[in-house]
Design a protein around this motif. Structure first.
Motif, mmCIF file in Angstrom:
data_model
loop_
_atom_site.group_PDB
_atom_site.id
_atom_site.type_symbol
_atom_site.label_atom_id
_atom_site.label_comp_id
_atom_site.label_asym_id
_atom_site.label_seq_id
_atom_site.Cartn_x
_atom_site.Cartn_y
_atom_site.Cartn_z
ATOM 1 N N ARG A 152 24.028 -2.005 -44.539
ATOM 2 C CA ARG A 152 23.565 -0.621 -44.440
ATOM 3 C C ARG A 152 23.407 -0.246 -42.967
ATOM 4 O O ARG A 152 23.100 -1.099 -42.135
ATOM 5 N N PRO A 153 23.597 1.025 -42.639
ATOM 6 C CA PRO A 153 23.468 1.444 -41.242
ATOM 7 C C PRO A 153 22.045 1.223 -40.733
ATOM 8 O O PRO A 153 21.084 1.543 -41.429
ATOM 9 N N MET A 154 21.937 0.634 -39.554
ATOM 10 C CA MET A 154 20.620 0.420 -38.951
ATOM 11 C C MET A 154 20.684 0.845 -37.496
ATOM 12 O O MET A 154 21.597 0.460 -36.776
ATOM 13 N N SER A 155 19.714 1.644 -37.095
ATOM 14 C CA SER A 155 19.763 2.218 -35.748
ATOM 15 C C SER A 155 19.340 1.207 -34.678
ATOM 16 O O SER A 155 19.773 1.282 -33.535
ATOM 17 N N ASP A 156 18.479 0.255 -35.052
ATOM 18 C CA ASP A 156 17.883 -0.630 -34.044
ATOM 19 C C ASP A 156 18.451 -2.050 -34.129
ATOM 20 O O ASP A 156 17.741 -3.023 -33.937
ATOM 21 N N ILE A 157 19.754 -2.142 -34.414
ATOM 22 C CA ILE A 157 20.344 -3.454 -34.704
ATOM 23 C C ILE A 157 20.250 -4.411 -33.516
ATOM 24 O O ILE A 157 19.951 -5.588 -33.680
ATOM 25 N N GLU A 158 20.469 -3.893 -32.300
ATOM 26 C CA GLU A 158 20.416 -4.773 -31.123
ATOM 27 C C GLU A 158 18.982 -5.264 -30.872
ATOM 28 O O GLU A 158 18.768 -6.418 -30.509
ATOM 29 N N ALA A 159 18.008 -4.381 -31.082
ATOM 30 C CA ALA A 159 16.604 -4.773 -30.892
ATOM 31 C C ALA A 159 16.204 -5.853 -31.906
ATOM 32 O O ALA A 159 15.523 -6.825 -31.557
ATOM 33 N N LEU A 160 16.656 -5.699 -33.145
ATOM 34 C CA LEU A 160 16.362 -6.696 -34.177
ATOM 35 C C LEU A 160 17.017 -8.030 -33.840
ATOM 36 O O LEU A 160 16.407 -9.087 -33.980
ATOM 37 N N ALA A 161 18.270 -7.943 -33.369
ATOM 38 C CA ALA A 161 18.992 -9.173 -33.012
ATOM 39 C C ALA A 161 18.300 -9.873 -31.844
ATOM 40 O O ALA A 161 18.179 -11.096 -31.818
ATOM 41 N N LYS A 162 17.817 -9.088 -30.888
ATOM 42 C CA LYS A 162 17.139 -9.678 -29.735
ATOM 43 C C LYS A 162 15.861 -10.392 -30.170
ATOM 44 O O LYS A 162 15.509 -11.452 -29.648
ATOM 45 N N ARG A 163 15.198 -9.814 -31.174
ATOM 46 C CA ARG A 163 13.923 -10.380 -31.639
ATOM 47 C C ARG A 163 14.120 -11.627 -32.497
ATOM 48 O O ARG A 163 13.379 -12.596 -32.396
ATOM 49 N N PHE A 164 15.111 -11.598 -33.390
ATOM 50 C CA PHE A 164 15.230 -12.654 -34.401
ATOM 51 C C PHE A 164 16.336 -13.671 -34.143
ATOM 52 O O PHE A 164 16.367 -14.714 -34.793
ATOM 53 N N PHE A 165 17.273 -13.348 -33.234
ATOM 54 C CA PHE A 165 18.401 -14.239 -33.041
ATOM 55 C C PHE A 165 18.274 -15.020 -31.736
ATOM 56 O O PHE A 165 17.496 -14.654 -30.856
ATOM 57 N N LEU A 166 19.057 -16.076 -31.619
ATOM 58 C CA LEU A 166 19.088 -16.866 -30.390
ATOM 59 C C LEU A 166 19.923 -16.142 -29.336
ATOM 60 O O LEU A 166 20.780 -15.314 -29.678
ATOM 61 N N PRO A 167 19.701 -16.446 -28.043
ATOM 62 C CA PRO A 167 20.405 -15.720 -26.976
ATOM 63 C C PRO A 167 21.926 -15.660 -27.160
ATOM 64 O O PRO A 167 22.536 -14.613 -26.983
ATOM 65 N N ARG A 168 22.522 -16.797 -27.568
ATOM 66 C CA ARG A 168 23.980 -16.811 -27.733
ATOM 67 C C ARG A 168 24.430 -15.885 -28.860
ATOM 68 O O ARG A 168 25.465 -15.212 -28.756
ATOM 69 N N GLU A 169 23.637 -15.835 -29.922
ATOM 70 C CA GLU A 169 23.968 -14.965 -31.057
ATOM 71 C C GLU A 169 23.818 -13.495 -30.656
ATOM 72 O O GLU A 169 24.660 -12.652 -30.998
ATOM 73 N N TYR A 170 22.753 -13.219 -29.924
ATOM 74 C CA TYR A 170 22.494 -11.845 -29.459
ATOM 75 C C TYR A 170 23.625 -11.360 -28.552
ATOM 76 O O TYR A 170 24.114 -10.233 -28.696
ATOM 77 N N GLU A 171 24.064 -12.226 -27.639
ATOM 78 C CA GLU A 171 25.154 -11.841 -26.724
ATOM 79 C C GLU A 171 26.443 -11.597 -27.499
ATOM 80 O O GLU A 171 27.203 -10.684 -27.188
ATOM 81 N N MET A 172 26.714 -12.425 -28.515
ATOM 82 C CA MET A 172 27.913 -12.234 -29.332
ATOM 83 C C MET A 172 27.877 -10.870 -30.008
ATOM 84 O O MET A 172 28.842 -10.108 -29.993
ATOM 85 N N LEU A 173 26.715 -10.543 -30.577
ATOM 86 C CA LEU A 173 26.569 -9.271 -31.280
ATOM 87 C C LEU A 173 26.737 -8.085 -30.320
ATOM 88 O O LEU A 173 27.411 -7.106 -30.646
ATOM 89 N N ARG A 174 26.147 -8.207 -29.141
ATOM 90 C CA ARG A 174 26.212 -7.116 -28.153
ATOM 91 C C ARG A 174 27.641 -6.831 -27.697
ATOM 92 O O ARG A 174 27.957 -5.721 -27.282
ATOM 93 N N SER A 175 28.497 -7.840 -27.758
ATOM 94 C CA SER A 175 29.872 -7.677 -27.261
ATOM 95 C C SER A 175 30.763 -6.907 -28.237
ATOM 96 O O SER A 175 31.909 -6.599 -27.928
ATOM 97 N N LEU A 176 30.229 -6.586 -29.420
ATOM 98 C CA LEU A 176 31.059 -5.979 -30.465
ATOM 99 C C LEU A 176 30.891 -4.464 -30.514
ATOM 100 O O LEU A 176 29.927 -3.908 -30.005
#
Length: 239
Positions: A135-159
């Protein structure tokens, strides 16, 4: 998307679960009224009371369908009536089979999102399954930063934003499936590392030997199944 588009077949009448198999059942939670009545009749008094506490009828009906169909599925492996299935509850309310059925070795896990449910069953190991509607989420990067590891967060940000949503939920289902299998809570989410890309399947980056399966049970859904050891044979049934 790399997850396997498994064929969801009708289960055979002589259902057997071999020691190297995982059975994943796809459950439609929006059932016709007559079927809902039949399923409601299989629930225990505490499940009926829980169903009555839902404010919205839709949520109440989906709970009855999910729990009633879970009972029906498990009863087929145990060769008993759905009403005879008994549960114990672990912390955070996770249902497990009551001690009466300990000799069966049967382990299961249930997940639902919107109108769909998945039930994973195994006869030797604890198993975890998680299902999410993308589902569409507006704060996806903030959630990823909070719950994911740095490498996972960077992967997500690159997309691209479009890819981000699917990848976010893939990460989430993989981590959640593993935590449900181990019995650890969501507070451990950022301690489970998963490696994946938009074109490569997910792998758990942990020392122990674990299997992780990604599934696409329907359009706009992602799911994952986690279980200890390797060499599993996955079968997907449509309830």
């Amino acid at each position: 998307m790399t997850a396997t588009h498994h064929f969801w077949l009708p289960a055979p009448t002589d259902l057997t679960l071999l020691s190297d198999e995982i059975h994943v059942w796809r459950i439609e939670l929006d059932q016709p009224e007559l079927e809902l009545q039949n399923l409601a009749a299989t629930l225990s008094s505490d499940e009926t009371a829980r169903a009555e506490r839902f404010y919205f009828q839709e949520h109440r009906q989906r709970f009855i369908a999910g729990r009633g169909i879970l009972r029906t599925i498990l009863s087929r492996y145990l060769n008993i009536q759905p009403l005879q299935v008994q549960f114990n509850y672990q912390q955070r309310g996770k249902p497990v089979l009551a001690d009466t059925f300990a000799n069966s070795g049967l382990a299961f896990n249930l997940s639902h999102s919107q109108a769909l449910g998945l039930c994973a069953v195994n006869c030797t190991r604890s198993i975890g399954v998680d299902l999410e509607y993308i589902r569409p989420m507006s704060d996806i990067e903030a959630l990823a930063k909070r719950f994911f590891l740095p490498r996972e967060y960077e992967m997500l940000r690159s997309l691209s934003p479009n890819q981000q949503q699917e990848v976010f939920f893939r990460y989430w289902t993989c981590k959640e499936a593993y935590l449900k299998a181990t019995g650890d809570g969501l507070s451990q989410l950022e301690q489970v590392e998963v490696s994946l890309t938009p074109t490569e399947p997910a792998k758990l980056q942990i020392l122990e030997d674990w299997s992780l399966f990604e599934l696409v049970p329907a359009n706009n859904y992602v799911a994952a199944v986690a279980i200890a050891n390797c060499g599993w044979n996955l079968k997907c049934w449509q309830y």
